[in-house]
Design an enzyme around this catalytic site. Structure first.
Site, mmCIF file in Angstrom:
data_model
loop_
_atom_site.group_PDB
_atom_site.id
_atom_site.type_symbol
_atom_site.label_atom_id
_atom_site.label_comp_id
_atom_site.label_asym_id
_atom_site.label_seq_id
_atom_site.Cartn_x
_atom_site.Cartn_y
_atom_site.Cartn_z
ATOM 1 N N ASN A 37 -12.719 -2.865 3.036
ATOM 2 C CA ASN A 37 -13.623 -1.725 3.144
ATOM 3 C C ASN A 37 -14.612 -1.806 1.989
ATOM 4 O O ASN A 37 -14.203 -1.841 0.825
ATOM 5 C CB ASN A 37 -12.846 -0.408 3.075
ATOM 6 N N HIS A 66 -10.384 -4.724 -3.054
ATOM 7 C CA HIS A 66 -9.046 -4.975 -2.523
ATOM 8 C C HIS A 66 -9.142 -5.378 -1.072
ATOM 9 O O HIS A 66 -9.971 -4.884 -0.313
ATOM 10 C CB HIS A 66 -8.134 -3.753 -2.685
ATOM 11 N N LEU A 67 -8.272 -6.277 -0.728
ATOM 12 C CA LEU A 67 -8.203 -6.805 0.626
ATOM 13 C C LEU A 67 -6.906 -6.257 1.241
ATOM 14 O O LEU A 67 -5.852 -6.292 0.605
ATOM 15 C CB LEU A 67 -8.191 -8.307 0.427
ATOM 16 N N HIS A 68 -7.032 -5.661 2.409
ATOM 17 C CA HIS A 68 -5.839 -5.139 3.113
ATOM 18 C C HIS A 68 -5.278 -6.236 4.017
ATOM 19 O O HIS A 68 -6.034 -6.858 4.766
ATOM 20 C CB HIS A 68 -6.198 -3.961 4.013
ATOM 21 N N ASP A 75 0.855 -1.195 0.000
ATOM 22 C CA ASP A 75 0.000 0.000 0.000
ATOM 23 C C ASP A 75 0.890 1.244 0.000
ATOM 24 O O ASP A 75 1.906 1.298 0.703
ATOM 25 C CB ASP A 75 -0.900 -0.003 1.237
ATOM 26 N N GLY A 116 -15.285 3.825 3.950
ATOM 27 C CA GLY A 116 -14.154 4.609 3.446
ATOM 28 C C GLY A 116 -13.458 3.982 2.258
ATOM 29 O O GLY A 116 -12.271 4.235 2.031
ATOM 30 N N GLN A 117 -14.189 3.167 1.476
ATOM 31 C CA GLN A 117 -13.568 2.590 0.268
ATOM 32 C C GLN A 117 -13.262 3.705 -0.717
ATOM 33 O O GLN A 117 -14.159 4.421 -1.159
ATOM 34 C CB GLN A 117 -14.491 1.544 -0.375
HETATM 35 P P1 DGP Z 1 -9.571 1.768 0.679
HETATM 36 O O1 DGP Z 1 -9.734 2.915 1.599
HETATM 37 O O2 DGP Z 1 -9.981 0.463 1.353
HETATM 38 O O3 DGP Z 1 -10.250 1.979 -0.660
HETATM 39 O O4 DGP Z 1 -8.013 1.611 0.430
HETATM 40 C C1 DGP Z 1 -7.385 2.066 -0.720
HETATM 41 C C2 DGP Z 1 -5.911 1.928 -0.464
HETATM 42 O O5 DGP Z 1 -5.239 1.999 -1.701
HETATM 43 C C3 DGP Z 1 -5.325 3.010 0.422
HETATM 44 O O6 DGP Z 1 -4.817 2.403 1.614
HETATM 45 C C4 DGP Z 1 -4.201 3.632 -0.389
HETATM 46 C C5 DGP Z 1 -3.992 2.644 -1.511
HETATM 47 N N1 DGP Z 1 -3.637 3.226 -2.784
HETATM 48 C C6 DGP Z 1 -4.314 4.157 -3.484
HETATM 49 N N2 DGP Z 1 -3.693 4.453 -4.626
HETATM 50 C C7 DGP Z 1 -2.589 3.656 -4.668
HETATM 51 C C8 DGP Z 1 -1.544 3.503 -5.617
HETATM 52 O O7 DGP Z 1 -1.483 4.130 -6.677
HETATM 53 N N3 DGP Z 1 -0.561 2.595 -5.321
HETATM 54 C C9 DGP Z 1 -0.596 1.858 -4.156
HETATM 55 N N4 DGP Z 1 0.399 1.007 -3.978
HETATM 56 N N5 DGP Z 1 -1.573 1.980 -3.244
HETATM 57 C C10 DGP Z 1 -2.550 2.868 -3.501
#
Ligand code: DGP
Length: 116
Positions: A82, A95-97, A28, A88-89
């Protein structure tokens, strides 16, 4: 097309940690823990709520493989999805964190009045 599709297509860079036929995992860009990985389906799926069980299965298996590869399988880790606005998506590609690498705090709801 979301930013994650661009990452799949290598149009923008990402620090990849795992890939198979159905999924991709990468760090992330804004980590919320010492280790913060996103696992995404290669297929375009908007969110968890609209995802089929086969795709969820691929994501969960990939998460297990990532945890093992990064040696989180013994220390422990958290898996978070999310779904939608209130959660807060930010990116409309499922995507899974995976969060780990330290003792994680608990997420508690502030409203103590609910009994259910
Ligand atoms: P969410 O809030 O669950 O939609 O998480 C989206 C996540 O995606 C957030 O933690 C930041 C990450 N993210 C957004 N744009 C990029 C990107 O361009 N590259 C990477 N590696 N992560 C990203």
């Amino acid at each position: 097309m979301t930013i994650f599709t661009k990452i799949i297509n290598r149009e923008i860079p990402a620090n990849r940690v795992y890939e198979d036929d159905h999924t991709l995992a990468f760090h992330d860009v804004d980590p919320q823990a010492p280790i913060h990985i996103l696992v995404i389906p290669k297929k375009e799926v908007k969110d968890f709520q609209s995802c089929d069980s086969e795709t969820i299965g691929y994501l969960l298996s990939a998460a297990q493989a990532v945890a093992k590869k990064l040696k989180l399988d013994e220390s422990g880790y958290r898996v978070v999805i999310n779904n939608g606005k209130d959660a807060g998506q930010e990116v409309a590609h499922l995507h899974l964190h995976i969060l780990g690498g330290a003792k994680l705090g608990h997420i508690r709801h502030q409203d103590r009045t609910r009994k259910d």
